[in-house]
Scaffold this active site. Structure first.
Site, PDB file in Angstrom:
ATOM      1  N   LYS A  26       0.842  -1.014   0.033  1.00 39.62           N
ATOM      2  CA  LYS A  26      -0.091  -0.094   0.011  1.00 39.62           C
ATOM      3  C   LYS A  26       0.745   1.356   0.037  1.00 39.62           C
ATOM      4  CE  LYS A  26      -3.788  -0.530   2.526  1.00 39.62           C
ATOM      5  NZ  LYS A  26      -4.233  -0.771   3.848  1.00 39.62           N
ATOM      6  N   ARG A  96      -3.310   3.029   8.349  1.00 41.84           N
ATOM      7  CA  ARG A  96      -3.500   2.030   7.692  1.00 41.84           C
ATOM      8  C   ARG A  96      -2.272   0.890   7.684  1.00 41.84           C
ATOM      9  NH1 ARG A  96      -4.551   4.757   1.883  1.00 41.84           N
ATOM     10  NH2 ARG A  96      -5.885   2.801   1.502  1.00 41.84           N
ATOM     11  N   GLY A 105      -6.497 -10.306   7.956  1.00 40.65           N
ATOM     12  CA  GLY A 105      -6.113 -10.679   9.321  1.00 40.65           C
ATOM     13  C   GLY A 105      -5.322  -9.524  10.166  1.00 40.65           C
ATOM     14  N   MET A 107      -4.591  -5.607  11.100  1.00 32.92           N
ATOM     15  CA  MET A 107      -5.513  -4.551  11.496  1.00 32.92           C
ATOM     16  C   MET A 107      -6.526  -3.553  10.529  1.00 32.92           C
ATOM     17  SD  MET A 107      -4.876  -1.115  14.123  1.00 32.92           S
ATOM     18  CE  MET A 107      -5.191   0.047  12.242  1.00 32.92           C
ATOM     19  N   ARG A 349      -3.401  -1.450  -6.488  1.00 34.57           N
ATOM     20  CA  ARG A 349      -2.834  -2.709  -6.365  1.00 34.57           C
ATOM     21  C   ARG A 349      -3.303  -3.776  -7.564  1.00 34.57           C
ATOM     22  NH1 ARG A 349      -5.663  -5.204  -0.966  1.00 34.57           N
ATOM     23  NH2 ARG A 349      -7.891  -4.152  -1.714  1.00 34.57           N
ATOM     24  N   HIS A 465     -15.829  -8.990   1.232  1.00 37.28           N
ATOM     25  CA  HIS A 465     -14.710  -9.889   1.505  1.00 37.28           C
ATOM     26  C   HIS A 465     -14.920 -11.403   0.834  1.00 37.28           C
ATOM     27  CE1 HIS A 465     -13.252 -13.007   4.465  1.00 37.28           C
ATOM     28  NE2 HIS A 465     -12.033 -12.150   4.247  1.00 37.28           N
ATOM     29  N   ARG A 571      -2.398 -47.735 -16.984  1.00 36.57           N
ATOM     30  CA  ARG A 571      -2.037 -48.715 -15.883  1.00 36.57           C
ATOM     31  C   ARG A 571      -3.059 -49.738 -16.095  1.00 36.57           C
ATOM     32  NH1 ARG A 571      -3.150 -43.791 -13.806  1.00 36.57           N
ATOM     33  NH2 ARG A 571      -1.383 -42.807 -12.038  1.00 36.57           N
ATOM     34  N   ARG A 627       2.043 -49.686 -18.968  1.00 33.30           N
ATOM     35  CA  ARG A 627       2.717 -50.475 -17.968  1.00 33.30           C
ATOM     36  C   ARG A 627       2.071 -51.681 -17.451  1.00 33.30           C
ATOM     37  NH1 ARG A 627       2.498 -47.684 -12.119  1.00 33.30           N
ATOM     38  NH2 ARG A 627       0.301 -48.867 -12.046  1.00 33.30           N
ATOM     39  N   SER A 774      10.862 -44.161 -17.177  1.00 32.42           N
ATOM     40  CA  SER A 774       9.756 -43.062 -16.590  1.00 32.42           C
ATOM     41  C   SER A 774       9.805 -43.180 -15.068  1.00 32.42           C
ATOM     42  CB  SER A 774       8.487 -43.583 -16.967  1.00 32.42           C
ATOM     43  OG  SER A 774       7.614 -42.666 -16.660  1.00 32.42           O
ATOM     44  N   GLY A 776       8.909 -42.816 -11.462  1.00 28.18           N
ATOM     45  CA  GLY A 776       7.488 -42.976 -11.075  1.00 28.18           C
ATOM     46  C   GLY A 776       7.616 -42.488  -9.562  1.00 28.18           C
ATOM     47  N   THR A 777       7.372 -41.059  -9.407  1.00 28.09           N
ATOM     48  CA  THR A 777       7.897 -40.253  -8.267  1.00 28.09           C
ATOM     49  C   THR A 777       6.733 -40.635  -7.142  1.00 28.09           C
ATOM     50  OG1 THR A 777       6.517 -38.429  -9.305  1.00 28.09           O
ATOM     51  CG2 THR A 777       9.115 -38.498  -9.633  1.00 28.09           C
ATOM     52  N   ASN A 778       5.782 -41.143  -7.405  1.00 27.04           N
ATOM     53  CA  ASN A 778       4.895 -41.445  -6.125  1.00 27.04           C
ATOM     54  C   ASN A 778       5.728 -42.572  -5.469  1.00 27.04           C
ATOM     55  OD1 ASN A 778       2.978 -39.940  -7.063  1.00 27.04           O
ATOM     56  ND2 ASN A 778       1.637 -41.416  -7.778  1.00 27.04           N
ATOM     57  N   ASP A 779       5.772 -43.955  -6.115  1.00 25.94           N
ATOM     58  CA  ASP A 779       6.499 -44.956  -5.203  1.00 25.94           C
ATOM     59  C   ASP A 779       8.122 -44.583  -4.743  1.00 25.94           C
ATOM     60  OD1 ASP A 779       5.088 -47.299  -4.653  1.00 25.94           O
ATOM     61  OD2 ASP A 779       5.056 -47.571  -6.699  1.00 25.94           O
ATOM     62  N   CYS A 841       5.930 -40.106 -14.423  1.00 21.51           N
ATOM     63  CA  CYS A 841       4.468 -40.305 -14.323  1.00 21.51           C
ATOM     64  C   CYS A 841       3.950 -40.290 -13.089  1.00 21.51           C
ATOM     65  CB  CYS A 841       4.363 -41.665 -15.289  1.00 21.51           C
ATOM     66  SG  CYS A 841       4.998 -42.966 -14.597  1.00 21.51           S
ATOM     67  N   TYR A 861       9.857 -35.457 -21.124  1.00 26.14           N
ATOM     68  CA  TYR A 861       8.403 -35.223 -20.852  1.00 26.14           C
ATOM     69  C   TYR A 861       7.791 -35.405 -19.400  1.00 26.14           C
ATOM     70  CZ  TYR A 861       7.757 -40.240 -20.935  1.00 26.14           C
ATOM     71  OH  TYR A 861       7.686 -41.535 -20.507  1.00 26.14           O
TER      72      TYR A 861
HETATM   73  P1  ADP Z   1      -7.734  -2.167   3.500  1.00 24.75           P
HETATM   74  O1  ADP Z   1      -6.163  -2.670   3.547  1.00 24.75           O
HETATM   75  O2  ADP Z   1      -8.442  -3.061   4.482  1.00 24.75           O
HETATM   76  O3  ADP Z   1      -8.147  -1.927   2.164  1.00 24.75           O
HETATM   77  P2  ADP Z   1      -7.433   0.665   3.696  1.00 24.75           P
HETATM   78  O4  ADP Z   1      -6.096   1.081   4.499  1.00 24.75           O
HETATM   79  O5  ADP Z   1      -7.191   0.526   2.343  1.00 24.75           O
HETATM   80  O6  ADP Z   1      -7.881  -0.908   4.315  1.00 24.75           O
HETATM   81  O7  ADP Z   1      -8.594   1.726   4.040  1.00 24.75           O
HETATM   82  C1  ADP Z   1      -9.691   0.947   3.838  1.00 24.75           C
HETATM   83  C2  ADP Z   1     -10.433   2.335   3.391  1.00 24.75           C
HETATM   84  O8  ADP Z   1     -10.753   3.187   4.237  1.00 24.75           O
HETATM   85  C3  ADP Z   1     -10.175   3.058   2.024  1.00 24.75           C
HETATM   86  O9  ADP Z   1     -10.429   2.075   0.858  1.00 24.75           O
HETATM   87  C4  ADP Z   1     -10.643   4.160   2.022  1.00 24.75           C
HETATM   88  O10 ADP Z   1     -11.942   4.284   1.579  1.00 24.75           O
HETATM   89  C5  ADP Z   1     -10.593   4.692   3.433  1.00 24.75           C
HETATM   90  N1  ADP Z   1      -9.478   5.287   3.789  1.00 24.75           N
HETATM   91  C6  ADP Z   1      -8.234   5.041   4.335  1.00 24.75           C
HETATM   92  N2  ADP Z   1      -7.419   6.086   4.514  1.00 24.75           N
HETATM   93  C7  ADP Z   1      -8.205   7.260   3.972  1.00 24.75           C
HETATM   94  C8  ADP Z   1      -7.853   8.590   3.920  1.00 24.75           C
HETATM   95  N3  ADP Z   1      -6.820   8.958   4.344  1.00 24.75           N
HETATM   96  N4  ADP Z   1      -9.036   9.587   3.583  1.00 24.75           N
HETATM   97  C9  ADP Z   1     -10.105   8.834   3.248  1.00 24.75           C
HETATM   98  N5  ADP Z   1     -10.426   7.515   3.457  1.00 24.75           N
HETATM   99  C10 ADP Z   1      -9.434   7.002   3.745  1.00 24.75           C
HETATM  100 MG    MG Z   2      -7.834  -0.747   1.060  1.00 23.22          MG
END
Ligand code: ADP
Ligand code: MG
Ligand code: MG
Length: 891
Positions: A26, A96, A105, A107, A349, A465, A571, A627, A774, A776-779, A841, A861
């Site tokens: 990020k 963030r 997972g 924060m 991303r 999600h 086989r 075989r 050939s 036979g990587t299992n055995d 194989c 192969y």
């Molecule tokens: P995640 O990794 O879960 O995607 P983010 O850090 O991208 O979390 O934050 C989630 C959302 O929070 C972003 O998509 C955006 O909408 C909002 N956000 C994060 N930072 C800002 C900011 N500086 N101003 C406005 N919105 C923000």
């Molecule tokens: Mg985000």
């Protein structure tokens, strides 16, 4: 002095996209975008090295971190013309997390940090909008309270829910400033009773509390589980991004959204995504209100696409979209906010996508000239092709549609309904097909989603999600099926007149979003033009041949359709189990009268001949490796009373005699017992019959097709040169007899499996009698490790979980041990006979990492199951490109 903090935005960009290891994905991309002139609110990134240092030093920060953060914050204040904690014009920030790879997972983001009872008044005055200021404040307290202080999220929702009911307010946006003020008081009370401490009002305390929570979350159980599942080392650490806030919740000329530069389900080059007016942060994915589409082209009646509601910001977003794709040369997943008609980009991303989308995007981008053909080959994860080869619903099948949700991840899946990730995992472990049904999913559900055939949610959009994770995993997903009511306590889902209890079946169509009652039959997939194009490109690059393991005409035909260049393993024992043959096989094993025995064997001959002939026909001149009988004979023996009686009658014996004979044939350790060439040596008539059938079939089909057939006879479980020499001589004698009888000639090959360590070590001597090897990587894996695959379930998972083995060696080849024997076998075999044909194989023939290894050691192969053939073709091409890169391409 170590640099712990990197600034971005407003002309000072100390990071770049390449620095993702240091800044996290990020942070690195925020800096990259800002450096390229895109509208990114200024901020700074605290590096992943701080995270590592934090854990190495007993959860203490480096000494000079605070000073560096203060400097970077001062820069942001200056560029925004605001002050952090200032009662008149307060700077607010988001905190963030962001690791090298995006990682559920971790924060959750905290927004609007810096608000307290004074600064909220300042924000109300400076924005001229008290409602907005108090909305931001309550959001902040809720996020900080749950994410940093550990007060469960739903407590806040309960407070809000109660308030709405009492005041008869329906929509969050209708709540007034004064009402929010009252809710804020309730929230703070909630926090102090629940967390035992007061909500921090000093912005500096807030900031460091949030930073600490991000670093702390790196080692939380959710993150640890995810890392284990995805083989991410704990040493990578996470970065923390602190960024000045922009506001999507200031009114109807404001919005927040998530979009993809191309459709992540199909790969179509259409701008795709969702947004919400007057909303903040992750409101879009949280399913609070129903998000709206981006483009008019994707809007249905009654929807309000951003293209019409916020045309100016939309136009700007289109410009950003094309800049980002050109810059990153890949489909991007973008998070944005519009504040008073001005667009800000908050994240980009590479977008997660389905296998179908990955394929289409790679091909399209190569055609658009954005990437090369080789890039396109590298871009598509070989293992993901599997998803494209999987079934869809049979359009002709009868069905009862329950409802329709969003088509979040394609494919068809049927299974028993379960409502928790735990139940899902438990049932799947017992081999049951299960569909996980949730109101919405969160990172705690990921293990259940993994175990499920499909995922159904009642809330959330295409970027929820559930949708994102399911697409990444290749699980079928229907999201946001709002007409379904899930009752976790009762263990039921209700839709219309139907109530479905846990354990009852439903079927999902992730391509349309439809949900059906019961099990709807599926059909085999058709392969797209893009698929064939990519396969063509892959074929032009790869060095390794790809064959299939197949013995039934169906499998052989599938293999050819998927581009197999022959059969690497047929086989023959599988052919012995047919209902019309097993009786003869049993007589052959049990008879003690030589004549009766010969008769049974002779009875099997025509069946085998037909089996082989049909394989030769389908393969039409491509090599077919057969075989000779491999498993211990007792595997064919009758178990049930009726079966025994049948054999007894055919042989004129008593059931008692048959039972005794069966008992006598039992072995303590059949895997290392009377099997493979040991059988062929002690009962030469069986192999002689098989060889005879094979050569006769070749003669027949060669005449039929008018072109040469290529039979390859493979002798299993050879450990010594003498075994192969003797077996080979016997086979050649039989072949000579058949060809004399037929009055013709045929080109055949005789080779061996290398599947025992001794064979690999003695490969130079064994090669004197082999036209091909050939592996036979299992055995070979079983015998090298000295572990039986069938018994490994009780300890192998422990080994992998505890790092005693990096991976299951039956899934991906153990390069150092089993692989070393393969390498030795290759070297010694070729030493004796430079043009010895070499293949593999085992199951590993369809595993991309193992294929890379086989390319490296110079096999000719790989042979794998028919459905893995496309995977192997692509993996072989990727391996060839990797080798080419390593060796250096010629100038
Ligand atoms: P995640 O990794 O879960 O995607 P983010 O850090 O991208 O979390 O934050 C989630 C959302 O929070 C972003 O998509 C955006 O909408 C909002 N956000 C994060 N930072 C800002 C900011 N500086 N101003 C406005 N919105 C923000
Ligand atoms: Mg985000
Ligand atoms: Mg999040």
């Amino acid at each position: 002095m170590t640099k712990w903090v990197y600034s971005f935005g407003d002309g000072l960009n100390e990071g770049r996209a390449e620095m993702r290891n240091l800044l996290g994905g990020k942070g690195a991309n925020l800096a990259e975008m800002a450096a390229n002139g895109l509208p990114v609110p200024p901020g700074f990134t605290i590096t992943t090295e701080v995270c590592s240092a934090f854990y190495e030093n007993g959860r203490k920060y480096p000494d000079d971190l605070r000073a560096q953060v203060a400097d970077a914050l001062a820069r942001v204040e200056k560029s925004m013309g605001l002050r952090f904690g200032d009662a008149q014009a307060p700077l607010l920030v988001s905190v963030r997390s962001g690791a090298r790879v995006s990682m559920p997972g971790m924060m959750d983001t905290v927004l609007n940090l810096g608000l307290n009872d004074e600064t909220v008044e300042g924000l109300a005055r400076s924005s001229g909008d008290a409602r907005f200021a108090w909305d931001s404040y309550r959001r902040f307290i809720q996020m900080y309270g749950s994410v940093v202080m550990g007060v469960p999220h739903h407590h806040f929702e309960d407070v809000l829910e109660q308030f709405k009911r009492a005041g008869k307010v329906e929509d969050d946006t209708a709540i007034t400033a004064d009402q929010w003020r009252a809710i804020v008081a309730d929230y703070r009370h909630l926090i102090s009773t629940h967390a035992g401490t007061e909500f921090p009002t000093d912005p500096q305390d807030q900031l460091w509390g949030a930073i600490g929570a991000v670093f702390g979350s790196w080692m939380n159980p959710r993150a640890n589980t995810y890392r284990k599942l995805h083989e991410i080392p704990a040493s990578w650490g996470t970065a923390v991004n602190v960024q000045s806030m922009v506001f999507g919740n200031m009114g109807d000329d404001c919005a927040t959204g998530v979009c993809f530069t191309r459709d992540p389900s199909t790969g179509e080059n259409i701008f795709y995504g969702e947004y919400l007016i007057n909303a903040q942060g992750e409101d879009v994915v949280a399913g609070i209100r129903t998000p709206q589409p981006m483009a008019c082209a994707r809007a249905e009646a009654g929807q309000h696409p951003m293209e019409t509601t916020l045309p100016q910001a939309y136009a700007e977003l289109l410009r950003v979209r094309s800049i980002l794709e050109t810059h990153y040369k890949d489909m991007q997943d973008i998070e944005f906010t519009v504040q008073r008609n001005v667009l800000y980009i908050l994240q980009t991303r590479s977008g997660k996508r389905t296998a179908a989308a990955a394929l289409k995007i790679a091909i399209d981008m190569a055609r658009e000239g954005l990437i090369t053909q080789e890039d396109a080959i590298r871009r598509v994860p070989a293992a993901s092709l599997d998803q494209l080869l999987h079934p869809t619903l049979d359009p002709k099948a009868e069905r009862v549609q329950l409802t329709r949700g969003l088509p979040a991840s394609p494919g068809a899946a049927a299974g028993a309904v379960v409502f928790s990730a735990e139940e899902c995992e438990a049932r799947a472990a017992k081999g049951e097909d299960v569909i996980l049904v949730r109101i919405e999913t969160s990172p705690e559900d990921v293990h259940g989603m993994h175990a499920a055939r499909g995922v159904l949610t009642t809330r959330g959009g295409m970027t929820s999600h559930a949708a994102v994770v399911a697409r990444g995993m290749g699980r079928v997903c229907v999201a946001g099926a709002g007409s379904i009511h899930v009752d976790y306590a009762a263990g039921t889902m209700t839709v219309g007149a139907h109530t479905i209890a846990q354990g009852e079946w439903i079927t999902l169509d992730g391509g349309t979003g439809a949900v059906y009652l019961g099990r709807v039959p599926t059909i085999a997939p058709t392969l797209s033009d893009d698929f064939n194009t990519l396969m063509g490109w892959a074929d032009s690059v790869r060095r390794l041949g790809v064959r299939a393991n197949a013995e039934t005409p169906d499998d052989a035909a599938t293999a050819r359709r998927f581009g197999a260049e022959g059969i690497g393993l047929a086989r023959t024992e599988h052919m012995f189990f047919g209902p019309d043959r097993i009786g003869l096989v049993r007589q052959m094993i049990i008879a003690d009268d030589e004549l009766v025995r010969q008769k049974a064997i002779a009875g099997l001959l025509p069946f085998q001949r037909d089996d082989f002939a049909s394989l030769f026909r389908i393969m039409a001149g491509l090599p077919v490796t057969v075989r000779l009988l491999d498993p211990p004979l007792h595997e064919f023996l009758p178990h049930e009373e009726a079966e025994m009686a049948e054999v007894a009658q055919a042989l004129g014996k008593s059931v008692e005699e048959v039972r005794n004979r069966c008992a006598a044939l039992a072995e303590t350790n059949p895997m290392l017992g009377h099997r493979g060439c040991r059988l062929g040596l002690t009962s030469p008539e069986i192999y002689a019959m098989q060889v005879r059938a094979l050569i006769q079939a070749a003669v027949i089909v060669e005449k039929e097709l008018g072109k040469p057939i290529r039979p390859e006879i493979m002798i299993p479980l050879v450990a010594t040169q003498a075994e192969l020499a003797t077996t080979r001589r016997a086979a050649e004698d039989e072949i000579a007899r058949v060809l004399k009888e037929e009055g013709t000639n045929i080109n055949y090959f005789i080779g061996t499996m290398i599947e025992l360590p001794r064979a690999a070590i003695q490969a130079d001597r064994i090669a004197e009698y082999a036209d091909f090897f050939s592996f036979g990587t299992n055995d070979l894996t079983q015998t090298t490790f000295g572990l039986s695959r069938d018994d490994a379930g009780s300890f192998l998972p422990y080994y992998v979980d505890n790092g005693l083995l990096p991976r299951d060696p039956f899934v991906s080849i153990d390069r150092d041990g089993v692989g070393a024997l393969v390498r030795l076998g290759v070297e010694r075999g070729r030493q004796t006979s430079p043009d010895l044909k070499l293949g593999i194989c085992g199951e590993h023939g369809g595993d991309p990492d193992s294929i890379a290894f086989f390319d490296e050691v110079g096999l000719d192969y790989v042979s794998c199951s028919p459905f893995r053939v496309p995977v192997a073709r692509l993996a072989a091409a990727q391996a060839a490109l990797a080798t080419r890169n390593r060796v250096g391409s010629p100038a």
